[in-house]
Design an enzyme around this catalytic site. Sequence first.
Site: not given
Lengths: 750, 750
Positions: A346-347, A473
Amino acid sequence: MTWKLAKNELDQDQLLVNESLLALGNGYIGVRGNFEEGYGDDLKSIRGTYINAFHDETKIKYGEKLYAFPDQQQKLANVIDAQGIDIFLDDEHFNLFEGKVVNFNRTLHIDEGYTSREVHWVSPNGREVKVNFNRLVSFSRKELFAIQVTVEPIRNVQKVKMVSTVNGNVTNYVEKGDPRVNSEHAKLVALGDARVVGDYRIVQVSTMNTNLSAACVTSYTAKASESIVDSGVIRDTFQFEAGSGPIVLTKKNVYTDTLRHGDDVVSRGVELQRELASFDHLLVEQKYYLDEFWKIADIEVQGDQRLQQGIRFNLFHLLQSVGKDSVSNIAAKGLSGEGYEGHYFWDTEIYIFPFFLMTNPEMAKSLLMHRYSTLDHARNRAKEMGHEKGALFPWRTITGPESSAFFPAGTAQYHISADIAYSFIQYYLVTKDVSFMQDYLAEVLFETARLWVDTGHMKDGHFRIDNVTGPDEYTCIVNNNFYTNSMAKYNLDWAYKIYQELDDKAKTDIQDRIGLEVGEVLAWKEAADYMYLPYSEKLGINEQDDTFLSKKVWDFDNTSEEDYPLLLNYHPLTLYRHQVCKQADTVLAHFLVEDHQDEETIRRSYDYYEKVTTHDSSLSYCVFSIMAAKLGYKEKAYRYFNETARLDLDNLHKNTKDGLHMANMGGTWLALVYGFAGLRLKEDGLHFSPVVVEEFGQLSFHIKFQGRTLKVELSDKFVHYTVMEGESLNIHHIGKGVQLEPGQRKSFTY
Amino acid sequence: MTWKLAKNELDQDQLLVNESLLALGNGYIGVRGNFEEGYGDDLKSIRGTYINAFHDETKIKYGEKLYAFPDQQQKLANVIDAQGIDIFLDDEHFNLFEGKVVNFNRTLHIDEGYTSREVHWVSPNGREVKVNFNRLVSFSRKELFAIQVTVEPIRNVQKVKMVSTVNGNVTNYVEKGDPRVNSEHAKLVALGDARVVGDYRIVQVSTMNTNLSAACVTSYTAKASESIVDSGVIRDTFQFEAGSGPIVLTKKNVYTDTLRHGDDVVSRGVELQRELASFDHLLVEQKYYLDEFWKIADIEVQGDQRLQQGIRFNLFHLLQSVGKDSVSNIAAKGLSGEGYEGHYFWDTEIYIFPFFLMTNPEMAKSLLMHRYSTLDHARNRAKEMGHEKGALFPWRTITGPESSAFFPAGTAQYHISADIAYSFIQYYLVTKDVSFMQDYLAEVLFETARLWVDTGHMKDGHFRIDNVTGPDEYTCIVNNNFYTNSMAKYNLDWAYKIYQELDDKAKTDIQDRIGLEVGEVLAWKEAADYMYLPYSEKLGINEQDDTFLSKKVWDFDNTSEEDYPLLLNYHPLTLYRHQVCKQADTVLAHFLVEDHQDEETIRRSYDYYEKVTTHDSSLSYCVFSIMAAKLGYKEKAYRYFNETARLDLDNLHKNTKDGLHMANMGGTWLALVYGFAGLRLKEDGLHFSPVVVEEFGQLSFHIKFQGRTLKVELSDKFVHYTVMEGESLNIHHIGKGVQLEPGQRKSFTY
């Protein structure tokens, strides 16, 4: 010096870091900044050349494998090494780790797009020489990596010999104990061919499992006295007499691969070799390309040369790393290292895409098209994951299949589907490209909207999304992650909106294409309207998930420096059990979809989450900088920005050796443009809420928007807007509508 | 027939199942019910001989390995195969899959402890023969596995040849695609030695990594015409003339291993061989042992022969599987197969232990002592998992280290530490053994209590335990799992209580031993008193965890038969996201610590959870049977009990081939004694709340309690209690205190 990065370290740690910092690339190939002659046996080097998306697949081993865990993992392959050049002065080997280094400078020329390594050296036996290596990976000729070596004998040198190699016997880097780096499967390519044909040295390799080939075709500007092919290495020897001025050898390496050049990669490489120009000409081309790039992309700040250098360095590496064709994207480490196996995350969408979107929309579109090309994979993955309909994009991938081997911090990050939808929407807001909307945006939005409806459910008047992982995370598998729900709501809202915007033909077309029923569209609206966004009445903040605030707060006072990043020192359960964030999560949601919440909630949330965030992820500082700027915490905004701008240059995360942190580099641009200049993209156009930061003195940049080029300048007292190209434009400055006429510089106070 | 299990199937599926059903063992060695001669090449067999706790360690591979994930996994090794005996009739190979099977019967003699296989067979060329194999694994001589073959030629047979093998070249069974079965590392032992020394055949193997050795020393009652050693296999040929009545060969195999017999396993095996008795004598010994066992352990029911058979079959296999020495415990599959790698789980403490505790307290104590021996491992594991103090027992292990490779349904099941504490408390309640309390119970309770205090925390007036997994593996990593919190509360309460009971010397002793401070003891009390036990006001039930009831209910109506067990057909996230339980969780807590809740909460909870439970775990039916009995749902209690009693016999979980479901077998006893007879162990002694179940007609059993043997009989109208041995005893019958005098049969209505 703000257009240069100069380095001269020779110690082990910094040598590895510099390999990443001085990596060259063009989005197609990437070459780490290794020494041509190596470091000798005592020092480790991560020697690498990569072709974006050129990958093998390896089996993922699990101690306990459950249903729909991916079987295979894609891995970016280290390909043919064409860096090798050894220099001998009357048979004494040129080597910086012996003899005496009189002078040594390596420079990345950010404005000109090449690196130089200048050495003034005296050998153990007193032979004195100046050597210069210039290297270039061409933006105009994407297959080309060239090296020019200049040797200038000074004293006691009779003969100069150069031995240049092209090596097809390469392996990937392997390191145990860091989950962010490949830990097995070193051998991803097998040698196919290595031979000399006329002036060309040809090496070809093939991946073990994916049936891809890559070739390197090399030529030299001098005639070799000997060419030997041995075990996949082609070794050319060049002999020169000293005495008649500098000795120059240019080595041009053309890389081709199956994904771009079809099956006959060797022939295509030979063809491309025939079209090459001189090294000097290449430098000119490169400068021309970069001038065009910097004209729009550059951001000037004043007052702090180190920051200015960091900004340009970061933007340059984004350009070097971004895939510019339909089969590639931008990897977490770009093409500068093997960390995260060359995967796309997703970066891309959340951290990197906006920079390209607003400075180079064609490159931005290419990124979207690559994602779009993986839509079928995402649809299949949704089915595997038990969904009847919709598309679930993989957490990490190269060509589309999920390559994540640890689902709590992988597949469970469902938000990536909303992130991708978000970037498609942003593109539409910037371009208003209706055919893009009909051809791609609608399909991506509808398929992701379907995912959310199938994943969540209505309960007690709320639409809930259970058991996903948000960006943070250190807190996995939770219910109603605020970020995920916010982004899903945005996704669903826009899916509904775009459906209304489609004309009848386009409606029929997409209904046929994906079997859409009208009832589904209404369900998107309902889910969006009733989306549950956790809020703590007691604290007046958005709760990261249903139970985040009930957990124990991490004992930061008794955590020592060496315990960071926590992920390398604590079991995930220990982390999950505490209020401790690896990175911005709720705070990021407040940035991306700020209109869901009032500013005081956003402020209180920022204040709360800042205290429990470790920034162990490199995706964190920039977001905190942006939001600090928004909230008027100028000192913090500046401080977080500093961390962002210099993260790799100063190796703040201690793992730059494994590659550069691309998302953070994108975050540098975001922090300047979305942070200090306060840009937001909304349906009614561009909104700016700039903040003055004394340390900068001045900040200026350009963006492209709906056919215009807009220049924005922030000084200590005023903000100036100028439409440099294109028609007049309505923007918002601190909430007020403003019309900008072409060429006219309009100024405002803060 | 209720003391026998007769089987005669020859199809692939049932052959594999029968290998488990007809397995023999004694807690030390286990031998699957393979055919001595095998099935031929077309049919698969899981051929296995195991020594309890005899294991190798293999590396666990992770796609992404995070901090404190175990590196190694212990695996029960398949050891030397001494089952092999081939029979030739004039060189025609005896083989049930050719020729004509006139008659074929396999029988497990539950009361006598051996199996027989009787075959009447006509070969393809018309040779007719009766063959009988009797097999026995001795309870009195734990190292001994003996086979007696009797061949009775009937027609056209001139010569009989037997070729018997002892095979050291063995591998473990490997199967892909089922996470409950080993999927790699087939080779766990290497051949050490294979030779013939006098009358003894000696084969010795060693594990690859753990440096353990096992030997098999074999003798025969006949003289071999030839003995060949080839590639780790010793092959003896025996020649017989037909005509003079039955031909008999007895093969006695003695197994020794490093864990029990020291380093020189071969010498010890030879010594033991010298002491062996005749097969007939072994049968007598075995019967004697089993008579003693059944005198207390048997449970008689009337009315349903199939149930009676199931009960005895299950109890018999528990006896066969339970480790009776300090280095072993009871594996999830006993010694009957390789499922779950021979690991010990909480199955021991919660499902199996009570049977031994109340029929054979010495064996029960041995199980506790084995756990106690792993306490240091548990202390280390707690540290690895970020706890300052305390003991965290591994989810699966053999000698103590965590062997679980998937922490969400492994290490996260912290409740195992409370489960172990619970079993220690139960033992103390039954024996009132004060020295046990001081020497072992206190230490285990205190170290586990420390774990809970370190894991949880006070918040808003509650002691919360976040991010653990309860028994239900379809809902992982949750906050305040009701089961975990209930069991932790019990653990903490008892830790506090036992601390008060210790005399001064014992207090000082344990304070020194584990560095205990008085403040800690108070913290246990506080945590227990304020333990958060989730309760839904709306539904009037205990919520399985903080958010279970907010999730979507699984769509059972649209789930087809083949989709069960769900774990083989859905990704864990899909399961976690729904209200769907693999097994009893809250309902189990209500059984084990019923006094925390009122009966109506327990009833409503039962009603609720029953609807969302799949019983995909074999640990579920028995609990639902017990609680249905308690709540007066007699028909349900009986139905669930049926599933329990016949689970392996009827292969209800379709994986009996991988070994028998030991916990369910223990659950059989629990369902009868705790379910129908309504036994509960409390501080003031035994409580009975029996329910009459028409289908049984009658139910009677014995239990041992504080030196007495108590007989309990349930008939259709009355309940009778008799103290058969020991002094008078106060019990509670349906809440009322009753004094039982020795030898006097006291009767009550329901």
